[in-house]
Design a protein around this motif. Structure first.
Motif, short mmCIF file in Angstrom:
data_model
loop_
_atom_site.label_atom_id
_atom_site.label_comp_id
_atom_site.label_asym_id
_atom_site.label_seq_id
_atom_site.Cartn_x
_atom_site.Cartn_y
_atom_site.Cartn_z
N GLN A 35 1.77 -2.18 -0.73
CA GLN A 35 2.45 -1.07 -0.06
C GLN A 35 2.43 -1.22 1.45
O GLN A 35 3.29 -0.70 2.15
CB GLN A 35 1.79 0.25 -0.46
N GLY A 36 1.44 -1.92 2.00
CA GLY A 36 1.32 -2.07 3.43
C GLY A 36 2.28 -3.09 4.02
O GLY A 36 2.39 -3.19 5.26
N GLN A 82 -2.84 -3.03 -4.69
CA GLN A 82 -1.74 -2.08 -4.55
C GLN A 82 -1.55 -1.67 -3.09
O GLN A 82 -0.41 -1.57 -2.60
CB GLN A 82 -2.04 -0.84 -5.41
N GLN A 83 -2.65 -1.48 -2.36
CA GLN A 83 -2.56 -1.12 -0.95
C GLN A 83 -1.96 -2.25 -0.12
O GLN A 83 -1.17 -2.00 0.80
CB GLN A 83 -3.94 -0.74 -0.42
N GLU A 109 -6.77 -1.56 -6.92
CA GLU A 109 -6.37 -0.60 -5.89
C GLU A 109 -6.13 -1.31 -4.56
O GLU A 109 -5.16 -1.00 -3.84
CB GLU A 109 -7.45 0.46 -5.75
N ASN A 110 -6.98 -2.28 -4.21
CA ASN A 110 -6.80 -3.04 -2.96
C ASN A 110 -5.50 -3.84 -3.00
O ASN A 110 -4.79 -3.95 -1.99
CB ASN A 110 -7.98 -3.98 -2.74
#
Length: 565
Positions: free
Chosen positions: A393-394, A389-390, A386-387
């Protein structure tokens, strides 16, 4: 025992009156050397001789070994309590001597001594030191001195008198062989020693009024005596064992003792061939932790010198490597580096969960095996994904190379997560030896290579199948079975092997027999040995008469039954 000549001077061999004595002494020494000396042991030692000019005297040292009169002599050890004052003598909390010879000491009722004991069959040798005077054997006996650490001064004096008496009865004949023979055969009976001996600390007359610890270090002195006695006894027992015929407790063949290995921690013996096959089997299968005494119920370790003696150099190296690996795996403070797989010792502070690899210099967390994160909780695989993926996206307008790098990193993390889940589902840790075990099928009763059993579901150590009858764990996965339907015991492997042999070769039915005690079936071996040992209850019985053998196996087959037919 000295006698001077008429001139008042010591006699010498230059006096022609003693020429015959010199020849008799030389002949006697030659005969004694041929009788008592062997290639591997010299009991009769000549320390000094007469030279070609007839100067000097014959000086000898003989190791006299008393022959045993019983199977075991119980030796009691009495040691003085070290005292500084009378109050210390009465103190019951004084520490017993630690001589490191497996002897337990207790305080005597008077509080003045420590008492301990041990058993031997063979008592260590006496030293007989002799000098032949020129007047021997025509008129005077040899000058001699006896020394023995386990005899008192009074006992040695009694032996001196006995040897003097033998000389007086010998009519001026060579006496040394008679002395040695009497000491070997009659010493113990002369002193009244049969199955009991008291070993005390001997002091000279000058030392009677002196404190023991001011004379010499008594613990070291008595410890050396005990070590010498036990070492000599073991050497003689080994010689006795090698000279006799024994029966292997695995194959039941009778062989000379030199073809056997003995595990000194237990009384069991096994021939070289059986021990070789046993060790090769476990090294080949990687179960080196199971290299223990093959006898059922015995857990004594097979010493490394036996393993080295029966294995080839390549197999022995594999044994060393496997043993080291399994030992390290069982240690709670060792882990493997997730990058280079090198063995790493974790930091002593367990709360840090830190390990630092000395090969690739990677510092990692021992819990999650990721880079060390001091003070932060470990992230799960889902949280790491999840990190990632963030982060992706960031960031705006990623180049193709950066996009591919994120995709590749994500793919590796997903594969690592899947592999961990698979390993976690298929592997458990033995609760006893801590070795990782993979289950590929079968029931939930797991037999570890260390010989212990545990439940695959709850991970607890178990014994038999009763755990699955009363608990919440099922014997077979994904099958709800009533407790009454669970078998109390599955067929033993030995019984399954016998059934398989009978199915493959029905002609073996005439070799089938049943134990007179537990009624389990056994098969007579192809070596035609009529001595059967039940695989289930270990009862010895005869294939011919079907009777239990309660005494010695050879005695049973000395009657109408023959051992091989």
């Amino acid at each position: 025992m000295e006698k001077n000549n008429s001139s008042g001077l010591e006699p010498t061999f230059k006096d022609k009156n003693f020429a015959n004595n010199l020849q008799e002494q030389s002949d006697e020494i030659t005969a004694l050397q041929s009788i008592f000396n062997a290639e591997d042991k010299e009991k009769f030692k000549v320390l000094a001789t007469v030279d070609s000019d007839n100067n000097g005297l014959f000086v000898m040292l003989v190791d006299v070994c008393p022959l045993p009169v019983c199977d075991a002599v119980h030796i009691e050890v009495a040691l003085p309590v070290e005292q500084e004052n009378e109050m210390a003598a009465a103190a019951s909390k004084a520490e017993p001597p630690n001589l490191s010879y497996d002897i337990q000491f207790s305080r005597s009722s008077s509080g003045q001594n420590w008492k301990g004991s041990f058993n031997v069959k063979y008592l260590s040798p006496l030293n007989l030191f002799m000098t032949f005077p020129p007047s021997y054997p025509s008129s005077d006996p040899p000058k001699f001195q006896l020394s023995c650490p386990w005899l008192s001064q009074a006992q040695l004096e009694s032996l001196h008198q006995a040897l003097d008496k033998l000389w007086d009865e010998g009519n001026q004949m060579p006496i040394v062989y008679t002395w040695i023979n009497w000491l070997e055969n009659s010493l113990l009976s002369h002193l009244g020693i049969s199955d009991h001996l008291i070993l005390r600390l001997s002091l000279s007359d000058d030392d009677v009024n002196t404190k023991v610890d001011e004379v010499f270090p008594w613990q070291e002195h008595i410890g050396q005596i005990i070590a010498s006695m036990k070492r000599y006894n073991q050497e003689q027992l080994d010689i006795e064992f090698c000279q006799n015929i024994h029966e292997c407790q695995l194959c039941y063949d009778k062989k000379p003792g030199v073809q056997f290995f003995r595990i000194h921690e237990c009384p069991h013996i096994f021939c070289h061939d059986c021990m070789k096959e046993f060790c090769e089997l476990h090294v080949r299968d990687g179960t080196v932790e199971a290299l223990r005494c093959p006898d059922r119920g015995c857990n004594s370790l097979i010493p490394p010198y036996i393993v080295q003696a029966v294995l080839s150099s390549q197999a022995y190296k594999r044994w060393e490597k496997l043993l080291l690996q399994k030992t390290l795996d069982a240690m709670s403070d060792t882990v493997y580096c997730p990058r280079c797989t090198s063995l790493v010792i974790a930091e002593a502070e367990e709360e840090l969960h830190l390990a630092h690899c000395t090969v690739c210099y990677y510092a990692f967390c021992t819990e999650c095996e990721r880079s060390w994160h001091q003070g932060r909780q470990c992230q799960t695989d889902d949280e790491v994904l999840e990190n990632l993926q963030q982060q992706q996206q960031g960031r705006n307008a990623l180049s193709e190379a950066e996009q591919n790098r994120f995709l590749e990193l994500r793919r590796k993390l997903e594969e690592e997560k899947e592999a961990k889940n698979l390993i976690k589902a298929r592997m458990k840790t033995c609760p006893i030896c801590k070795i990782k075990i993979e289950k590929i099928g079968g029931c939930n009763k797991i037999t570890c290579k260390c010989g212990n059993f545990f439940c695959w579901i709850c991970g607890k150590q178990i014994h038999g199948y009763s755990h699955f009858q009363s608990g919440s764990c099922n014997l077979f996965p994904n099958i709800e079975t009533a407790a009454a339907d669970v078998p109390a015991r599955l067929p033993p492997d030995a019984l399954l092997r016998i059934q398989a042999q009978l199915e493959v070769n029905p002609d073996l039915a005439n070799r089938r027999c049943y134990c007179p005690m537990c009624k389990q079936v056994s098969l007579k071996g192809r070596d035609n040995n009529n001595h059967i040992k039940c695989w289930n209850c270990k009862t010895n019985f005869c294939f011919l008469c079907r009777q239990r053998i309660t005494g010695s196996v050879p005695i049973h087959y000395s009657g109408p039954c023959v051992q091989h037919s």
